[in-house]
Design a protein around this motif. Structure first.
Motif, PDB file in Angstrom:
ATOM      1  N   ASP A 247      -9.194  -5.002   0.846  1.00 33.38           N
ATOM      2  CA  ASP A 247      -9.698  -3.923   1.700  1.00 33.38           C
ATOM      3  C   ASP A 247      -8.769  -2.705   1.688  1.00 33.38           C
ATOM      4  O   ASP A 247      -9.198  -1.611   1.318  1.00 33.38           O
ATOM      5  CB  ASP A 247      -9.871  -4.439   3.135  1.00 33.38           C
ATOM      6  CG  ASP A 247     -10.879  -5.578   3.207  1.00 33.38           C
ATOM      7  OD1 ASP A 247     -12.083  -5.285   3.334  1.00 33.38           O
ATOM      8  OD2 ASP A 247     -10.465  -6.744   3.120  1.00 33.38           O
ATOM      9  N   ARG A 248      -7.518  -2.902   2.067  1.00 32.28           N
ATOM     10  CA  ARG A 248      -6.600  -1.773   2.127  1.00 32.28           C
ATOM     11  C   ARG A 248      -6.397  -1.132   0.762  1.00 32.28           C
ATOM     12  O   ARG A 248      -6.372   0.101   0.641  1.00 32.28           O
ATOM     13  CB  ARG A 248      -5.258  -2.242   2.698  1.00 32.28           C
ATOM     14  CG  ARG A 248      -4.242  -1.135   2.945  1.00 32.28           C
ATOM     15  CD  ARG A 248      -2.883  -1.714   3.305  1.00 32.28           C
ATOM     16  NE  ARG A 248      -1.914  -0.670   3.564  1.00 32.28           N
ATOM     17  CZ  ARG A 248      -1.297   0.049   2.632  1.00 32.28           C
ATOM     18  NH1 ARG A 248      -1.575  -0.166   1.338  1.00 32.28           N
ATOM     19  NH2 ARG A 248      -0.423   0.984   2.965  1.00 32.28           N
ATOM     20  N   ASN A 249      -6.236  -1.943  -0.274  1.00 31.75           N
ATOM     21  CA  ASN A 249      -5.951  -1.406  -1.604  1.00 31.75           C
ATOM     22  C   ASN A 249      -7.135  -0.671  -2.228  1.00 31.75           C
ATOM     23  O   ASN A 249      -6.979   0.025  -3.233  1.00 31.75           O
ATOM     24  CB  ASN A 249      -5.501  -2.533  -2.542  1.00 31.75           C
ATOM     25  CG  ASN A 249      -4.064  -2.955  -2.280  1.00 31.75           C
ATOM     26  OD1 ASN A 249      -3.373  -2.330  -1.482  1.00 31.75           O
ATOM     27  ND2 ASN A 249      -3.617  -4.004  -2.936  1.00 31.75           N
ATOM     28  N   LYS A 250      -8.320  -0.828  -1.645  1.00 29.59           N
ATOM     29  CA  LYS A 250      -9.479  -0.084  -2.161  1.00 29.59           C
ATOM     30  C   LYS A 250      -9.461   1.373  -1.709  1.00 29.59           C
ATOM     31  O   LYS A 250     -10.207   2.191  -2.239  1.00 29.59           O
ATOM     32  CB  LYS A 250     -10.774  -0.762  -1.688  1.00 29.59           C
ATOM     33  CG  LYS A 250     -11.037  -2.097  -2.366  1.00 29.59           C
ATOM     34  CD  LYS A 250     -12.340  -2.705  -1.876  1.00 29.59           C
ATOM     35  CE  LYS A 250     -12.602  -4.043  -2.563  1.00 29.59           C
ATOM     36  NZ  LYS A 250     -13.848  -4.684  -2.062  1.00 29.59           N
ATOM     37  N   ARG A 255      -2.455   3.778  -0.875  1.00 28.01           N
ATOM     38  CA  ARG A 255      -1.442   3.269  -1.799  1.00 28.01           C
ATOM     39  C   ARG A 255      -0.162   4.089  -1.777  1.00 28.01           C
ATOM     40  O   ARG A 255       0.885   3.656  -2.264  1.00 28.01           O
ATOM     41  CB  ARG A 255      -2.015   3.239  -3.219  1.00 28.01           C
ATOM     42  CG  ARG A 255      -3.236   2.333  -3.358  1.00 28.01           C
ATOM     43  CD  ARG A 255      -3.876   2.474  -4.717  1.00 28.01           C
ATOM     44  NE  ARG A 255      -5.182   1.808  -4.769  1.00 28.01           N
ATOM     45  CZ  ARG A 255      -6.038   1.924  -5.778  1.00 28.01           C
ATOM     46  NH1 ARG A 255      -5.706   2.667  -6.838  1.00 28.01           N
ATOM     47  NH2 ARG A 255      -7.197   1.311  -5.743  1.00 28.01           N
ATOM     48  N   LYS A 256      -0.218   5.290  -1.207  1.00 31.61           N
ATOM     49  CA  LYS A 256       0.969   6.153  -1.149  1.00 31.61           C
ATOM     50  C   LYS A 256       1.898   5.753   0.003  1.00 31.61           C
ATOM     51  O   LYS A 256       3.028   6.224   0.070  1.00 31.61           O
ATOM     52  CB  LYS A 256       0.550   7.620  -0.957  1.00 31.61           C
ATOM     53  CG  LYS A 256      -0.289   8.192  -2.087  1.00 31.61           C
ATOM     54  CD  LYS A 256      -0.513   9.679  -1.902  1.00 31.61           C
ATOM     55  CE  LYS A 256      -1.310   9.967  -0.634  1.00 31.61           C
ATOM     56  NZ  LYS A 256      -1.590  11.425  -0.486  1.00 31.61           N
ATOM     57  N   PHE A 257       1.391   4.908   0.907  1.00 29.04           N
ATOM     58  CA  PHE A 257       2.160   4.582   2.107  1.00 29.04           C
ATOM     59  C   PHE A 257       2.467   3.090   2.168  1.00 29.04           C
ATOM     60  O   PHE A 257       1.644   2.265   1.777  1.00 29.04           O
ATOM     61  CB  PHE A 257       1.382   4.996   3.359  1.00 29.04           C
ATOM     62  CG  PHE A 257       0.997   6.448   3.371  1.00 29.04           C
ATOM     63  CD1 PHE A 257       1.938   7.437   3.614  1.00 29.04           C
ATOM     64  CD2 PHE A 257      -0.318   6.830   3.119  1.00 29.04           C
ATOM     65  CE1 PHE A 257       1.584   8.773   3.614  1.00 29.04           C
ATOM     66  CE2 PHE A 257      -0.683   8.156   3.116  1.00 29.04           C
ATOM     67  CZ  PHE A 257       0.269   9.133   3.365  1.00 29.04           C
ATOM     68  N   PRO A 258       3.646   2.728   2.671  1.00 27.09           N
ATOM     69  CA  PRO A 258       4.006   1.303   2.745  1.00 27.09           C
ATOM     70  C   PRO A 258       3.488   0.618   3.996  1.00 27.09           C
ATOM     71  O   PRO A 258       3.513  -0.608   4.076  1.00 27.09           O
ATOM     72  CB  PRO A 258       5.534   1.340   2.747  1.00 27.09           C
ATOM     73  CG  PRO A 258       5.874   2.636   3.414  1.00 27.09           C
ATOM     74  CD  PRO A 258       4.786   3.600   3.022  1.00 27.09           C
ATOM     75  N   GLN A 259       3.023   1.377   5.003  1.00 25.70           N
ATOM     76  CA  GLN A 259       2.621   0.773   6.274  1.00 25.70           C
ATOM     77  C   GLN A 259       1.426  -0.156   6.079  1.00 25.70           C
ATOM     78  O   GLN A 259       0.488   0.150   5.353  1.00 25.70           O
ATOM     79  CB  GLN A 259       2.264   1.850   7.303  1.00 25.70           C
ATOM     80  CG  GLN A 259       3.462   2.543   7.923  1.00 25.70           C
ATOM     81  CD  GLN A 259       4.120   3.549   6.989  1.00 25.70           C
ATOM     82  OE1 GLN A 259       3.481   4.054   6.064  1.00 25.70           O
ATOM     83  NE2 GLN A 259       5.396   3.837   7.215  1.00 25.70           N
ATOM     84  N   ASP A 264      -9.018   4.566   7.985  1.00 21.22           N
ATOM     85  CA  ASP A 264      -9.925   4.455   6.840  1.00 21.22           C
ATOM     86  C   ASP A 264      -9.803   5.622   5.865  1.00 21.22           C
ATOM     87  O   ASP A 264     -10.430   5.618   4.806  1.00 21.22           O
ATOM     88  CB  ASP A 264     -11.388   4.278   7.290  1.00 21.22           C
ATOM     89  CG  ASP A 264     -11.796   5.275   8.340  1.00 21.22           C
ATOM     90  OD1 ASP A 264     -11.007   6.198   8.628  1.00 21.22           O
ATOM     91  OD2 ASP A 264     -12.910   5.147   8.873  1.00 21.22           O
ATOM     92  N   ASP A 265      -8.963   6.640   6.197  1.00 16.76           N
ATOM     93  CA  ASP A 265      -8.656   7.696   5.223  1.00 16.76           C
ATOM     94  C   ASP A 265      -7.346   7.416   4.493  1.00 16.76           C
ATOM     95  O   ASP A 265      -6.884   8.241   3.698  1.00 16.76           O
ATOM     96  CB  ASP A 265      -8.608   9.060   5.911  1.00 16.76           C
ATOM     97  CG  ASP A 265      -7.463   9.166   6.932  1.00 16.76           C
ATOM     98  OD1 ASP A 265      -6.757   8.151   7.162  1.00 16.76           O
ATOM     99  OD2 ASP A 265      -7.277  10.255   7.507  1.00 16.76           O
ATOM    100  N   GLY A 266      -6.729   6.263   4.775  1.00 13.38           N
ATOM    101  CA  GLY A 266      -5.503   5.860   4.082  1.00 13.38           C
ATOM    102  C   GLY A 266      -4.223   6.205   4.791  1.00 13.38           C
ATOM    103  O   GLY A 266      -3.156   5.680   4.444  1.00 13.38           O
ATOM    104  N   GLN A 267      -4.268   7.093   5.792  1.00  9.49           N
ATOM    105  CA  GLN A 267      -3.056   7.475   6.520  1.00  9.49           C
ATOM    106  C   GLN A 267      -2.600   6.336   7.434  1.00  9.49           C
ATOM    107  O   GLN A 267      -3.423   5.585   7.970  1.00  9.49           O
ATOM    108  CB  GLN A 267      -3.328   8.720   7.363  1.00  9.49           C
ATOM    109  CG  GLN A 267      -3.591   9.985   6.559  1.00  9.49           C
ATOM    110  CD  GLN A 267      -2.327  10.551   5.950  1.00  9.49           C
ATOM    111  OE1 GLN A 267      -1.257  10.527   6.561  1.00  9.49           O
ATOM    112  NE2 GLN A 267      -2.428  11.063   4.731  1.00  9.49           N
TER     113      GLN A 267
END
Length: 364
Positions: A247-250, A255-259, A264-267
């Motif tokens: 889910d997260r890796n999609k 992918r730019k963040f380690p958290q 759902d926008d990746g932040q």
């Protein structure tokens, strides 16, 4: 002290420069600090205030309105926390007035001393009274029934789940599960990084990171306590890794963040989003307690810990050390008393009823 300087900076008040000139804070400025001491730092607006520096009147209603518009849920800290903040502010400001006053001329020194005493007296007058007897209505953890209801509602497959998107459903379920399973704070969960997960064991590390360059959030999320390792059930860890891989890796931006926990926008997810999540839960599910917040999960964990320690027959000393280690508290910490009210209340009722057994036997 961080809250003090943050609020002074927002208001454009150069405290040290003023003290060098023999000038102190004004009553409206002191009142604003006392007002800010009521709230969690995460709920306070980061916007600079828009009143003229020369103004002697501050419209606190506008400040509060701007604060409420900036967040979904504004939660006051308890009276003891508010009182402690104001005391520390007053002591520190008094120390600075004395320190800088020593370098001034005699007339300036006397004027600064008189003004600081007058203004700090007004600040200290806003310290709320804290009674050790004020326990009724204090925050408790969830009952077993409410825990079961909560887990049933947030399950990704639940028909009563208030969220529509699959990623959000799964992530929010995982948030609830991790909070209940570990008793970690909201900030600790949001500061958790994928690298903190043990790839071969069901274990995660809760680490204190100061000024983390990899965290883009304005207010970085961190732990207030000691670093620690926490073990979880293998099924929970499998769910975490499944969320990361499937889910997260999609989400490319994530992918730019380690958290671990992201929007759902990746932040990286913000604390206000966690508050909003619980507000949506309370609104969508009236059967849940109106007091339900992320911190109630921490109270719930501690009460469950007490119940399990009792079942295992642990002594009070062993239980205290085990809890402090799991929560990252110092070995001699007494913080548990804040988080175990429901358990203590139940035990108290049991003992009180035991005392009444002989009265029952006497025919009353």
């Amino acid at each position: 002290m961080a809250l003090l300087y943050r609020e002074l900076d927002k208001a454009g008040i150069p405290l040290l420069e003023r003290l060098r000139r023999g000038q102190f804070l004004t009553l409206p400025e002191i009142n604003r600090l006392a007002d800010a001491a009521q709230y969690r730092v995460a709920d306070l607006s980061d916007e600079p205030l828009d009143y003229p520096a020369s103004s002697t009147v501050i419209d606190f209603k506008k400040i509060r309105m701007r604060r409420r518009a900036a967040v979904e849920e504004v939660i006051a800290v308890d009276a003891a926390n508010q009182a402690s903040r104001i005391r520390y502010m007053a002591d520190y400001l008094g120390f600075l007035a004395d320190y800088f006053g020593a370098a001034l001329s005699a007339p300036q020194k006397n004027e600064l001393a008189q003004e600081s005493v007058r203004v700090l007296k007004a600040l200290q007058g806003q310290i709320p009274k804290v009674s050790n007897r004020a326990k009724v209505g204090a925050r408790e953890g969830l009952s077993k029934e409410d825990q079961e209801r909560l887990l049933a509602i947030v399950h990704p497959d639940s028909l009563n789940n208030p969220w529509k998107r699959g990623f959000v459903r799964l992530r929010n379920w995982l948030i609830i599960v991790l909070l209940l399973a570990t008793g970690m704070r909201r900030g600790e969960l949001l500061g958790l990084q994928i690298g903190d997960l043990d790839p071969s064991l069901p274990r995660l590390s809760i680490l204190r990171r100061a000024d983390a360059t990899e965290d883009p959030r304005l207010i970085q999320q961190n732990t207030k306590t000691n670093d620690r390792e926490v073990e979880v059930r293998p099924a929970i860890m499998r769910a975490v890794w499944s969320y990361i891989r499937n889910d997260r890796n999609k989400i490319k931006a994530a992918r730019k963040f380690p958290q671990l926990i992201v929007a759902d926008d990746g932040q990286p997810l913000s604390p206000k989003s966690i508050d909003k999540m619980f507000a949506q839960l309370r609104e969508a599910c009236p059967g849940l307690p109106v007091t339900l917040t992320s911190h109630v999960m921490r109270h719930t964990w501690n009460e469950r810990f007490s119940e399990q320690a009792e079942l295992m027959g642990l002594t009070d000393t062993v239980e205290e050390k085990a809890r402090n280690e799991q929560q990252g508290w110092a070995d001699d910490s007494k913080s548990a008393a804040t988080y175990t009210r429901r358990h203590a209340s139940r035990k108290g009722r049991e003992i009180a009823l035991k005392l009444q057994e002989k009265l029952d036997e006497s025919g009353i």
